[in-house]
Design a protein around this motif. Structure first.
Motif, mmCIF file in Angstrom:
data_model
loop_
_atom_site.group_PDB
_atom_site.id
_atom_site.type_symbol
_atom_site.label_atom_id
_atom_site.label_comp_id
_atom_site.label_asym_id
_atom_site.label_seq_id
_atom_site.Cartn_x
_atom_site.Cartn_y
_atom_site.Cartn_z
ATOM 1 N N ARG A 132 55.888 7.335 46.220
ATOM 2 C CA ARG A 132 55.794 7.732 44.856
ATOM 3 C C ARG A 132 54.957 6.807 44.162
ATOM 4 O O ARG A 132 55.054 5.617 44.047
ATOM 5 C CB ARG A 132 57.156 8.295 44.507
ATOM 6 C CG ARG A 132 57.866 7.036 44.237
ATOM 7 C CD ARG A 132 59.414 7.481 43.578
ATOM 8 N NE ARG A 132 60.282 6.513 43.531
ATOM 9 C CZ ARG A 132 60.753 6.330 42.578
ATOM 10 N NH1 ARG A 132 60.730 6.933 41.269
ATOM 11 N NH2 ARG A 132 61.890 4.979 42.448
ATOM 12 N N THR A 133 54.358 7.367 43.196
ATOM 13 C CA THR A 133 53.522 6.725 42.195
ATOM 14 C C THR A 133 54.227 6.867 40.827
ATOM 15 O O THR A 133 54.440 7.895 40.298
ATOM 16 C CB THR A 133 52.045 7.160 42.047
ATOM 17 O OG1 THR A 133 51.159 7.362 43.132
ATOM 18 C CG2 THR A 133 51.398 6.421 40.991
ATOM 19 N N VAL A 134 54.760 5.627 40.181
ATOM 20 C CA VAL A 134 55.330 5.843 39.161
ATOM 21 C C VAL A 134 54.495 5.049 37.918
ATOM 22 O O VAL A 134 53.680 4.161 38.191
ATOM 23 C CB VAL A 134 56.548 4.979 39.060
ATOM 24 C CG1 VAL A 134 57.627 5.488 40.197
ATOM 25 C CG2 VAL A 134 56.516 3.613 39.449
ATOM 26 N N GLU A 135 54.801 5.563 36.696
ATOM 27 C CA GLU A 135 54.208 5.035 35.379
ATOM 28 C C GLU A 135 55.333 4.283 34.654
ATOM 29 O O GLU A 135 56.484 5.297 34.588
ATOM 30 C CB GLU A 135 53.371 5.810 34.627
ATOM 31 C CG GLU A 135 52.675 5.149 33.498
ATOM 32 C CD GLU A 135 51.895 6.207 32.824
ATOM 33 O OE1 GLU A 135 50.716 6.172 33.125
ATOM 34 O OE2 GLU A 135 52.175 6.871 31.829
ATOM 35 N N ILE A 136 55.287 3.231 34.166
ATOM 36 C CA ILE A 136 56.382 2.560 33.453
ATOM 37 C C ILE A 136 55.951 2.406 32.016
ATOM 38 O O ILE A 136 54.841 1.745 31.789
ATOM 39 C CB ILE A 136 56.789 1.141 34.127
ATOM 40 C CG1 ILE A 136 57.404 1.262 35.501
ATOM 41 C CG2 ILE A 136 57.978 0.560 33.309
ATOM 42 C CD1 ILE A 136 57.683 0.193 36.055
ATOM 43 N N ASP A 137 56.850 2.853 31.192
ATOM 44 C CA ASP A 137 56.560 2.405 29.676
ATOM 45 C C ASP A 137 56.916 1.046 29.406
ATOM 46 O O ASP A 137 57.932 0.599 29.084
ATOM 47 C CB ASP A 137 57.214 3.200 28.825
ATOM 48 C CG ASP A 137 56.705 3.230 27.334
ATOM 49 O OD1 ASP A 137 56.228 2.135 26.895
ATOM 50 O OD2 ASP A 137 57.078 3.922 26.169
ATOM 51 N N ALA A 138 55.784 -0.169 29.521
ATOM 52 C CA ALA A 138 56.199 -1.349 29.364
ATOM 53 C C ALA A 138 56.658 -1.809 27.720
ATOM 54 O O ALA A 138 57.438 -2.676 27.900
ATOM 55 C CB ALA A 138 54.977 -2.530 29.612
ATOM 56 N N LYS A 139 56.336 -1.069 27.120
ATOM 57 C CA LYS A 139 56.910 -1.567 25.611
ATOM 58 C C LYS A 139 58.464 -1.102 25.440
ATOM 59 O O LYS A 139 59.022 -1.729 24.585
ATOM 60 C CB LYS A 139 55.992 -0.637 24.556
ATOM 61 C CG LYS A 139 54.625 -0.908 24.584
ATOM 62 C CD LYS A 139 54.595 -2.448 24.023
ATOM 63 C CE LYS A 139 52.832 -2.761 24.047
ATOM 64 N NZ LYS A 139 52.606 -4.362 23.627
ATOM 65 N N LYS A 255 51.276 0.115 29.541
ATOM 66 C CA LYS A 255 51.674 0.822 30.787
ATOM 67 C C LYS A 255 51.785 -0.269 32.206
ATOM 68 O O LYS A 255 50.825 -0.694 32.238
ATOM 69 C CB LYS A 255 50.883 2.203 30.960
ATOM 70 C CG LYS A 255 50.790 3.052 29.805
ATOM 71 C CD LYS A 255 52.224 3.797 29.560
ATOM 72 C CE LYS A 255 52.361 4.774 28.493
ATOM 73 N NZ LYS A 255 53.761 5.553 28.262
ATOM 74 N N ILE A 256 52.699 0.225 33.001
ATOM 75 C CA ILE A 256 52.679 -0.226 34.476
ATOM 76 C C ILE A 256 52.558 0.818 35.497
ATOM 77 O O ILE A 256 53.394 1.617 35.304
ATOM 78 C CB ILE A 256 53.755 -1.187 34.639
ATOM 79 C CG1 ILE A 256 53.938 -2.378 33.548
ATOM 80 C CG2 ILE A 256 53.920 -1.817 36.169
ATOM 81 C CD1 ILE A 256 55.297 -3.014 33.592
ATOM 82 N N GLU A 257 51.590 0.799 36.442
ATOM 83 C CA GLU A 257 51.348 1.715 37.391
ATOM 84 C C GLU A 257 51.538 0.955 38.858
ATOM 85 O O GLU A 257 51.174 -0.004 38.879
ATOM 86 C CB GLU A 257 50.008 2.738 37.517
ATOM 87 C CG GLU A 257 50.033 3.699 38.139
ATOM 88 C CD GLU A 257 48.861 4.316 38.120
ATOM 89 O OE1 GLU A 257 48.823 5.749 37.530
ATOM 90 O OE2 GLU A 257 47.808 4.056 38.389
ATOM 91 N N ARG A 274 64.756 5.998 31.662
ATOM 92 C CA ARG A 274 63.383 7.010 31.440
ATOM 93 C C ARG A 274 62.171 6.285 31.198
ATOM 94 O O ARG A 274 61.324 6.952 31.298
ATOM 95 C CB ARG A 274 64.051 7.886 30.348
ATOM 96 C CG ARG A 274 65.140 8.897 30.610
ATOM 97 C CD ARG A 274 65.254 9.881 29.210
ATOM 98 N NE ARG A 274 66.512 10.778 29.676
ATOM 99 C CZ ARG A 274 66.796 11.830 28.716
ATOM 100 N NH1 ARG A 274 66.309 11.912 27.778
ATOM 101 N NH2 ARG A 274 67.960 12.455 29.132
ATOM 102 N N VAL A 275 62.319 4.996 31.004
ATOM 103 C CA VAL A 275 60.779 4.315 30.972
ATOM 104 C C VAL A 275 59.991 4.366 32.218
ATOM 105 O O VAL A 275 58.929 4.277 32.303
ATOM 106 C CB VAL A 275 61.214 2.896 30.617
ATOM 107 C CG1 VAL A 275 61.889 2.698 29.202
ATOM 108 C CG2 VAL A 275 61.772 1.973 31.597
ATOM 109 N N VAL A 276 60.728 4.787 33.332
ATOM 110 C CA VAL A 276 60.188 4.944 34.611
ATOM 111 C C VAL A 276 60.017 6.471 34.987
ATOM 112 O O VAL A 276 61.038 7.183 35.035
ATOM 113 C CB VAL A 276 60.952 4.360 35.726
ATOM 114 C CG1 VAL A 276 60.167 4.546 37.106
ATOM 115 C CG2 VAL A 276 60.986 2.744 35.561
ATOM 116 N N TYR A 277 58.531 6.778 35.022
ATOM 117 C CA TYR A 277 58.092 8.140 35.117
ATOM 118 C C TYR A 277 57.644 8.461 36.468
ATOM 119 O O TYR A 277 56.563 7.874 36.769
ATOM 120 C CB TYR A 277 57.551 8.710 34.147
ATOM 121 C CG TYR A 277 56.596 9.964 34.347
ATOM 122 C CD1 TYR A 277 57.540 11.358 34.267
ATOM 123 C CD2 TYR A 277 55.283 10.267 34.463
ATOM 124 C CE1 TYR A 277 56.645 12.494 34.422
ATOM 125 C CE2 TYR A 277 54.663 11.354 34.669
ATOM 126 C CZ TYR A 277 55.431 12.545 34.720
ATOM 127 O OH TYR A 277 55.075 13.928 34.938
#
Length: 389
Positions: A132-139, A255-257, A274-277
């Motif tokens: 799975r590819t995740v995007e993380i709201d680093a802020k 953002k972190i991917e 929820r910071v991990v999508y």
């Protein structure tokens, strides 16, 4: 008439790469690209299809190793550069190549990465693992507490030497992970291309170096940056957690991917999960059991009553037969089969990402006692490779 030949010299290898690249709609390799790519060609593992003197199709394998459920590491062929010239498709060229390759492979198992999902099942490859590819709201990503070890940045020359050593030492723990060959490292550490802007950091714990991360940071717009984690290996939970702390606290990153295993619990690291999508889930491992008996015997099994599985293999009929699978292991038998399955679907259930019951629900296999088979093939971790080739 199509003829399959084993290639042996540099001129043939470069022509091989040119035919493959054209099949993928890319131009032939330039001199710099070839200088790196030639390191990945292994004599005896490179096949091409010919019409007279014209090369019309390609495939090759890289000698590697593979972790199976239970932790055993077996010899493995990584299949790549599979292509047929556009003016020769739909004529059986690919089938001839795949058959010849399977008959000559020195290893009991092979994997590949499929450009299209409908191609390789007919050659016995089953979809055995996804990522799975995740995007993380680093802020907003906050991990409570501090690191237990230390993360240090290393220069490119140090990385070229240290990362292969570290991967060999700690990178073969999860089912689906594979050993990396010299040509893989040459291409992925080539600073003129893919690794031009990559950064490598190494984690050290009480017993020394035990993990690493390779990433790139790119500016999206107006000082908004995205961090792409391209490689991450760890020997223990502390190294895993510390590397994620480092990533989440990097300055000027929004953002972190990352591509990761389906069951990697990264969202549980953060105060707000929820910071991990999850952006997407894609297939990763296509598995081909070349020697079914050896590969069934290589892995471990859960607790359940024995199940007899009949395997059908159109391209490698030596695999045809019935196998009794139990908690103690596997043996070839003449007993009545509980389940009949083709070799590609056996590959799909081998790592536990797919179950017999799921296949039965779709009417792709026949038989009974699917629950017992599910229990025998159950795994504590989802498969993940993390090495693209």
């Amino acid at each position: 008439m199509t003829e399959i030949r084993v290639l042996s010299d540099e001129a043939q290898f470069r022509a091989h790469l040119a035919v493959f690249r054209r099949a993928m709609h890319w131009p032939p390799p330039n001199d710099e690209q070839w200088q790196i790519a030639q390191l990945s060609y292994e004599p005896g593992r490179v096949l091409a299809a010919f019409d007279g003197d014209e090369m019309i199709g390609t495939t090759l394998s890289f000698g590697s190793s593979l972790v199976v459920p239970g932790g055993a590491v077996v010899p493995h062929s990584a299949i790549s550069r599979v292509g047929v010239r556009a003016d020769y498709t739909r004529r059986g060229v690919l089938t001839s190549l795949m058959r010849a390759q399977l008959e000559q492979l020195p290893d009991p198992v092979a994997t590949l990465r499929a450009s299209e999902g409908r191609i390789y099942g007919r050659f016995g490859y089953g979809l055995a693992g996804r990522w799975r590819t995740v995007e993380i709201d680093a802020k907003r990503a906050v991990v409570a507490g501090e690191m237990t070890g230390r993360v240090r940045m290393i220069d490119a020359d140090t990385a070229d030497k240290l990362l292969p050593e570290l991967h060999a030492a700690v990178g073969l723990t999860r089912p689906g992970q594979i050993g990396r060959w010299v040509g893989w490292w040459a291409r992925n550490r080539d600073r003129k291309t893919d690794a031009e802007n990559s950064v490598a950091v190494v984690h050290s714990g009480p017993d020394g170096d035990d993990g690493f991360m390779v990433y790139k940071v790119s500016e999206v717009k107006d000082f908004k940056h995205k961090m792409s984690i391209e490689d991450m290996v760890w020997a223990n939970d502390d190294a895993w957690r510390d590397l994620w702390i480092y990533a989440s606290r990097l300055d000027l990153v929004d953002k972190i991917e990352r591509d990761l295993a389906l069951d990697e619990p990264v969202s549980l690291l953060f105060d707000d999960p929820r910071v991990v999508y999850t952006e997407d889930v894609n297939d990763e491992i296509w598995l081909r059991l070349v020697d079914v008996e050896r590969m069934l015997q290589a892995r471990t099994y859960g607790v359940a009553d024995p199940v007899v599985i009949e395997v059908q293999d159109r391209l490698l009929p030596a695999n045809d037969g019935r196998y009794r699978v139990s908690s103690q292991g596997v043996e070839r038998v003449n007993a009545q089969a509980d389940i009949t399955i083709t070799v590609d679907l056996l590959g799909a259930v081998y790592f536990g990402d797919t179950t017999f019951s799921q296949l039965a629900a779709t009417k792709r296999i026949v038989g009974a006692r699917f629950g017992e088979a599910d229990a025998l093939f159950a795994v504590p971790q989802k498969p993940f490779c993390g090495t693209f080739f």
